[in-house]
Design a protein around this motif. Structure first.
Motif, PDB file in Angstrom:
ATOM      1  N   GLN A 302     129.658 -53.814  -6.398  1.00 55.08           N
ATOM      2  CA  GLN A 302     130.380 -52.930  -7.324  1.00 55.08           C
ATOM      3  C   GLN A 302     129.711 -51.565  -7.415  1.00 55.08           C
ATOM      4  O   GLN A 302     130.387 -50.530  -7.441  1.00 55.08           O
ATOM      5  N   LEU A 303     128.392 -51.568  -7.461  1.00 55.68           N
ATOM      6  CA  LEU A 303     127.662 -50.297  -7.528  1.00 55.68           C
ATOM      7  C   LEU A 303     127.780 -49.524  -6.217  1.00 55.68           C
ATOM      8  O   LEU A 303     128.015 -48.316  -6.209  1.00 55.68           O
ATOM      9  N   PRO A 308     135.550 -48.098 -10.081  1.00 61.95           N
ATOM     10  CA  PRO A 308     135.742 -47.412 -11.364  1.00 61.95           C
ATOM     11  C   PRO A 308     135.322 -48.293 -12.536  1.00 61.95           C
ATOM     12  O   PRO A 308     135.523 -49.507 -12.515  1.00 61.95           O
ATOM     13  N   LYS A 309     134.733 -47.674 -13.538  1.00 66.68           N
ATOM     14  CA  LYS A 309     134.162 -48.428 -14.650  1.00 66.68           C
ATOM     15  C   LYS A 309     135.177 -49.321 -15.333  1.00 66.68           C
ATOM     16  O   LYS A 309     134.874 -50.449 -15.731  1.00 66.68           O
ATOM     17  N   GLN A 310     136.434 -48.845 -15.466  1.00 65.09           N
ATOM     18  CA  GLN A 310     137.451 -49.635 -16.146  1.00 65.09           C
ATOM     19  C   GLN A 310     137.885 -50.860 -15.332  1.00 65.09           C
ATOM     20  O   GLN A 310     138.453 -51.810 -15.876  1.00 65.09           O
TER      21      GLN A 310
END
Length: 399
Positions: A302-303, A308-310
């Protein structure tokens, strides 16, 4: 038969069948059941001399892999894995969830038992999604999406492992015949929509499917690969029709019967400390290996891909997915049977390890998911039902 498609029902049937098999095997009925499992027909069928247990694992289970391959193809072309962006995180998480349990298993067992390393790498889709549906309906859809995608990729890796590491000496003539039969099956599938699924066409497809199974079984490759190949090449319209018709039988008969047969082992009358390293390796590698591998690899992916954070799973959500991923059960039991088919002692202890490790993952995964779900608003059951109906309609129309 709509109720039997419910993941909660499917999970309960699997668990109930496994518990029943384990209980019956350790009662006075146990010796009779064991004799029945090892009983062979008085004559070979088309040259195959299989025990009753192997008719289940090498025969009936092919239907499950056929349906799984249809699901896998759908997800790769139209579902959660249809784009590289959506597939990369669950793919990396799945690889981590395969590598870590295998490494832990190999670190615990002596080298002469290392053939059992594939046993703890599997995630049981039906069981994991069933637990999530039971206690985690409040969770965001991204949690179920990741678990589904991860488990499907995990199954794909498991299929490749079966094909590569559990193939005996190849018989090239039956293998070539199987390839031709798969091609014929694909061509008949393409004619399905034009002929509106006529009965002669359906009968011909069933006959070709049975022929493919026999040829694959005769070639030295494990027979379940026949189901994978047939499901992967079947055209969308007949594939969806077959999935809809076969899913109740798979959930209600095939998987519970396999779970019953695989789990029906006699518990060794020895102290726990004297159980072989196989038992302890699986018990540790299934829940712990999946937890370490999926959570670290998933978080890192993910990083690295800058999700996207959402859309990103929180560490707690990823932890829940990783714990549920440790429910190996069906495919792990099959891997155990393939790895230790000729070693009864390790086969029994491997089965107990799979059951115990999966139980640990169920308890921890359910507890973590239930606690996490309390952070979210109560689920709107009507909205969830409508979403599931829309998804089913979209799949049918899209095929």
């Amino acid at each position: 038969m709509t109720w039997i498609r419910n993941p909660q029902v499917s999970a309960m049937l699997l668990l109930g069948a496994a518990v029943l098999g384990l209980v019956v095997a350790n009662t006075p009925l146990g010796p009779g059941l064991d004799e029945l499992k090892h009983w062979h027909l008085p004559f070979p069928v088309a040259g195959l001399d299989l025990s009753m247990a192997h008719w289940v694992t090498d025969g009936l289970l092919v239907v499950f892999f056929f349906v799984a391959a249809i699901e896998l193809r759908y997800e790769l072309t139209q579902g959660e894995l249809a784009s590289v962006r959506r597939a990369i995180v669950p793919s990396v998480a799945a690889v981590g969830g395969v590598a870590a349990p295998a490494i832990i298993f190999l670190a615990i067992v002596p080298s002469e038992l290392d053939r059992g390393w594939p046993i703890p790498i599997a995630t049981d889709i039906a069981f994991a999604l069933g637990v999530l549906a039971l206690v985690g309906r409040r969770l965001p859809s991204r949690v179920r999406a990741l678990l589904l995608a991860l488990a499907i990729i995990d199954d794909l890796i498991g299929i490749l492992v079966i094909a590569v590491f559990f193939t005996t000496e190849l018989a090239w003539l039956p293998l070539g015949g199987a390839v031709l039969a798969v091609v014929a099956f694909a061509l008949l599938g393409r004619a399905y929509r034009a002929r509106r699924g006529s009965w002669p066409l359906r009968i011909a497809m069933v006959a070709i499917a049975v022929l493919t199974w026999w040829l694959v079984a005769s070639s030295g490759i494990h027979a379940t690969i026949a189901g994978v190949a047939l499901g992967a090449v079947l055209a969308p319209a007949p594939a969806e029709s077959a999935r809809v018709k076969l899913e109740p039988a798979v959930n209600g008969i095939v998987l519970p019967l396999f779970a019953f047969v695989a789990a029906s082992v006699t518990i060794p009358q020895i102290p726990i400390a004297q159980l072989s390293p196989v038992f302890w390796a699986i018990l540790v590698a299934l829940p712990l290996g999946k937890l370490i591998g999926i959570s670290i690899a998933g978080f890192g992916a993910q990083l690295a891909t800058r999700v996207p954070k959402q859309e990103r799973l929180t560490p707690a959500e990823l932890l829940a997915v990783a714990l549920l991923g440790g429910i190996g059960f069906t495919v792990s039991l099959l891997m155990n049977e393939l790895a230790f088919r000729s070693a009864e002692e390790f086969l029994v202890e491997g089965t107990l390890g799979v059951l115990a490790g999966s139980l640990v993952a169920v308890v921890l995964g359910a507890a973590c998911t239930a606690l996490l779900a309390r952070r979210y608003p109560a689920a709107d059951d009507a909205a969830i039902a409508q979403y599931e109906l829309d998804e089913s309609t979209r799949r049918t129309d899209g095929r």
